[in-house]
Design a protein around this motif. Structure first.
Motif, PDB file in Angstrom:
ATOM      1  N   ALA A 111       0.846  -1.183   0.000  1.00 52.15           N
ATOM      2  CA  ALA A 111       0.000   0.000   0.000  1.00 52.15           C
ATOM      3  C   ALA A 111       0.885   1.237   0.000  1.00 52.15           C
ATOM      4  O   ALA A 111       2.061   1.191   0.376  1.00 52.15           O
ATOM      5  CB  ALA A 111      -0.919  -0.003   1.215  1.00 52.15           C
ATOM      6  N   LEU A 112       0.326   2.364  -0.431  1.00 52.83           N
ATOM      7  CA  LEU A 112       1.063   3.621  -0.432  1.00 52.83           C
ATOM      8  C   LEU A 112       0.130   4.741   0.020  1.00 52.83           C
ATOM      9  O   LEU A 112      -1.090   4.601   0.013  1.00 52.83           O
ATOM     10  CB  LEU A 112       1.666   3.900  -1.805  1.00 52.83           C
ATOM     11  N   ALA A 113       0.724   5.869   0.423  1.00 46.80           N
ATOM     12  CA  ALA A 113      -0.061   7.009   0.876  1.00 46.80           C
ATOM     13  C   ALA A 113       0.651   8.298   0.525  1.00 46.80           C
ATOM     14  O   ALA A 113       1.886   8.364   0.548  1.00 46.80           O
ATOM     15  CB  ALA A 113      -0.293   6.937   2.389  1.00 46.80           C
ATOM     16  N   ASP A 114      -0.141   9.327   0.191  1.00 44.64           N
ATOM     17  CA  ASP A 114       0.453  10.623  -0.130  1.00 44.64           C
ATOM     18  C   ASP A 114       0.235  11.645   0.982  1.00 44.64           C
ATOM     19  O   ASP A 114       0.483  12.834   0.799  1.00 44.64           O
ATOM     20  CB  ASP A 114      -0.071  11.152  -1.468  1.00 44.64           C
ATOM     21  N   ARG A 115      -0.252  11.185   2.143  1.00 47.24           N
ATOM     22  CA  ARG A 115      -0.431  12.074   3.292  1.00 47.24           C
ATOM     23  C   ARG A 115      -0.347  11.258   4.577  1.00 47.24           C
ATOM     24  O   ARG A 115      -0.571  10.046   4.566  1.00 47.24           O
ATOM     25  CB  ARG A 115      -1.769  12.799   3.202  1.00 47.24           C
ATOM     26  N   ASP A 116      -0.041  11.941   5.658  1.00 54.45           N
ATOM     27  CA  ASP A 116       0.059  11.267   6.950  1.00 54.45           C
ATOM     28  C   ASP A 116      -1.320  10.781   7.399  1.00 54.45           C
ATOM     29  O   ASP A 116      -2.336  11.454   7.193  1.00 54.45           O
ATOM     30  CB  ASP A 116       0.631  12.214   8.002  1.00 54.45           C
ATOM     31  N   GLY A 117      -1.367   9.622   8.012  1.00 57.35           N
ATOM     32  CA  GLY A 117      -2.588   9.101   8.587  1.00 57.35           C
ATOM     33  C   GLY A 117      -3.452   8.285   7.662  1.00 57.35           C
ATOM     34  O   GLY A 117      -4.390   7.614   8.118  1.00 57.35           O
ATOM     35  N   ALA A 118      -3.187   8.325   6.358  1.00 57.67           N
ATOM     36  CA  ALA A 118      -3.978   7.532   5.408  1.00 57.67           C
ATOM     37  C   ALA A 118      -3.514   6.084   5.457  1.00 57.67           C
ATOM     38  O   ALA A 118      -2.309   5.806   5.440  1.00 57.67           O
ATOM     39  CB  ALA A 118      -3.830   8.085   3.992  1.00 57.67           C
ATOM     40  N   ARG A 119      -4.467   5.176   5.493  1.00 59.02           N
ATOM     41  CA  ARG A 119      -4.133   3.756   5.612  1.00 59.02           C
ATOM     42  C   ARG A 119      -4.915   2.938   4.600  1.00 59.02           C
ATOM     43  O   ARG A 119      -5.889   3.397   4.010  1.00 59.02           O
ATOM     44  CB  ARG A 119      -4.435   3.256   7.031  1.00 59.02           C
ATOM     45  N   ALA A 120      -4.475   1.702   4.434  1.00 62.54           N
ATOM     46  CA  ALA A 120      -5.200   0.704   3.652  1.00 62.54           C
ATOM     47  C   ALA A 120      -5.586  -0.439   4.583  1.00 62.54           C
ATOM     48  O   ALA A 120      -5.044  -0.574   5.692  1.00 62.54           O
ATOM     49  CB  ALA A 120      -4.337   0.196   2.502  1.00 62.54           C
ATOM     50  N   TYR A 121      -6.512  -1.270   4.108  1.00 60.73           N
ATOM     51  CA  TYR A 121      -7.073  -2.311   4.966  1.00 60.73           C
ATOM     52  C   TYR A 121      -7.382  -3.554   4.139  1.00 60.73           C
ATOM     53  O   TYR A 121      -7.653  -3.466   2.934  1.00 60.73           O
ATOM     54  CB  TYR A 121      -8.380  -1.833   5.618  1.00 60.73           C
ATOM     55  N   VAL A 122      -7.366  -4.692   4.808  1.00 61.62           N
ATOM     56  CA  VAL A 122      -7.882  -5.918   4.223  1.00 61.62           C
ATOM     57  C   VAL A 122      -9.047  -6.370   5.088  1.00 61.62           C
ATOM     58  O   VAL A 122      -8.967  -6.363   6.318  1.00 61.62           O
ATOM     59  CB  VAL A 122      -6.790  -7.016   4.108  1.00 61.62           C
ATOM     60  N   VAL A 123     -10.145  -6.739   4.438  1.00 62.14           N
ATOM     61  CA  VAL A 123     -11.361  -7.178   5.119  1.00 62.14           C
ATOM     62  C   VAL A 123     -11.650  -8.605   4.666  1.00 62.14           C
ATOM     63  O   VAL A 123     -11.797  -8.859   3.458  1.00 62.14           O
ATOM     64  CB  VAL A 123     -12.549  -6.253   4.783  1.00 62.14           C
ATOM     65  N   GLU A 166      -0.142  -0.980   6.709  1.00 65.40           N
ATOM     66  CA  GLU A 166       0.578   0.280   6.801  1.00 65.40           C
ATOM     67  C   GLU A 166       1.205   0.608   5.441  1.00 65.40           C
ATOM     68  O   GLU A 166       1.897  -0.222   4.846  1.00 65.40           O
ATOM     69  CB  GLU A 166       1.660   0.205   7.868  1.00 65.40           C
ATOM     70  N   PRO A 167       0.968   1.805   4.947  1.00 64.06           N
ATOM     71  CA  PRO A 167       1.437   2.150   3.585  1.00 64.06           C
ATOM     72  C   PRO A 167       2.852   2.736   3.565  1.00 64.06           C
ATOM     73  O   PRO A 167       3.350   3.248   4.583  1.00 64.06           O
ATOM     74  CB  PRO A 167       0.426   3.200   3.147  1.00 64.06           C
ATOM     75  N   ARG A 168       3.441   2.663   2.388  1.00 70.40           N
ATOM     76  CA  ARG A 168       4.652   3.422   2.130  1.00 70.40           C
ATOM     77  C   ARG A 168       4.254   4.881   1.863  1.00 70.40           C
ATOM     78  O   ARG A 168       3.304   5.153   1.149  1.00 70.40           O
ATOM     79  CB  ARG A 168       5.373   2.909   0.873  1.00 70.40           C
ATOM     80  N   ARG A 169       5.011   5.821   2.408  1.00 70.53           N
ATOM     81  CA  ARG A 169       4.744   7.243   2.171  1.00 70.53           C
ATOM     82  C   ARG A 169       5.414   7.641   0.867  1.00 70.53           C
ATOM     83  O   ARG A 169       6.596   7.367   0.646  1.00 70.53           O
ATOM     84  CB  ARG A 169       5.284   8.067   3.325  1.00 70.53           C
ATOM     85  N   ILE A 170       4.664   8.290  -0.015  1.00 67.85           N
ATOM     86  CA  ILE A 170       5.244   8.775  -1.274  1.00 67.85           C
ATOM     87  C   ILE A 170       5.141  10.303  -1.334  1.00 67.85           C
ATOM     88  O   ILE A 170       4.390  10.900  -0.596  1.00 67.85           O
ATOM     89  CB  ILE A 170       4.556   8.146  -2.508  1.00 67.85           C
TER      90      ILE A 170
END
Length: 240
Positions: free
Chosen positions: A211-223, A236-240
């Motif tokens: 997963a990746l994120a372009d801002r702090d606090g953004a997350r991905a999930y598996v359900v 937990e994403p990689r910050r880009i």
């Protein structure tokens, strides 16, 4: 060089408000250029089917990349396809970016015009496919959508290049999380991956790579459905 294996970047992010243009590219586009083999002048095709191929949005995308070295084209289906050979056009790209809007309308138009096969061919050839919201849901089996009204409903006829469900805008629209949990729990959708606004998912082949994120606090999930019900885990994403 194309991507080394079929690659999809499915997100709840993309463009941002611009300073000198209406919108400007977020960092996900540079990340996709790298995934596409870091071409010096990447060819990016914008697909705006989900919002009805609005001409001003297509213009905004072209303006957003001015001076960047990115060669922007678009694929429009209203009132007719704007290129003579859709398959050839898609295969000539490094990146295909699908904008947000109505995923139900997008899928209907794509099927009407036979886009499933050309898009699969482009994916298999190493063109990096991606998009935001409807442009994320479309690659999966299905997910949650407001295409039919303010009360969210399932969509289950995605292209299924990825054999999972998908949730977008997971932290910003209150109906998204409980509906995705219910759809996974009752078997309407299989294991599903979801993204907060500002997050995305990178698939290599049909497996989630990260997963990746372009801002702090953004997350991905598996359900996932378990013997005890539905389980949601944070990726937990990689910050880009």
């Amino acid at each position: 060089m194309p991507a080394t294996e079929p690659t999809i970047v499915a997100t709840s992010m993309g463009f941002r408000s611009g300073a000198r243009t209406w919108i400007e590219p977020g960092p996900v586009f540079e990340h996709m250029r790298q995934l596409a083999g870091s071409p010096a002048r990447p060819r990016l095709c914008y697909v705006g089917t989900a919002d009805g191929d609005q001409a001003h949005r297509r213009l905004w995308v072209r303006e957003a990349f001015q001076g960047s070295g990115v060669e922007v084209t678009d694929l429009a289906l209203f009132p007719m396809p704007n290129v003579p050979d859709v398959r050839e056009h898609l295969l000539a790209q490094d990146i295909v970016w699908v904008g947000g809007g109505s995923v139900a309308g997008l899928l209907a138009m794509w099927r009407l015009h036979g886009l499933a096969e050309p898009l699969r061919a482009a994916w298999e050839a190493g063109v990096v496919l991606g998009g935001v919201s409807a442009g994320s849901l479309c690659w999966h089996i299905g997910g949650t959508t407001d295409s039919f009204g303010p009360d969210l409903r399932p969509v289950t006829d995605g292209l299924a290049l990825l054999p999972y469900g998908n949730g977008v805008h997971y932290d910003s629209e209150a109906q998204r999380r409980p509906l995705l949990h219910r759809l996974v729990g009752d078997g309407t959708l299989p294991r599903s991956y979801a993204t907060d606004d500002g997050a995305g998912l990178v698939y290599r082949g049909t497996e989630l790579a990260y997963a990746l994120a372009d801002r702090d606090g953004a997350r991905a999930y598996v359900v996932e459905r378990t013997d005890d019900g539905v389980c949601e885990s944070v990726i937990e994403p990689r910050r880009i």
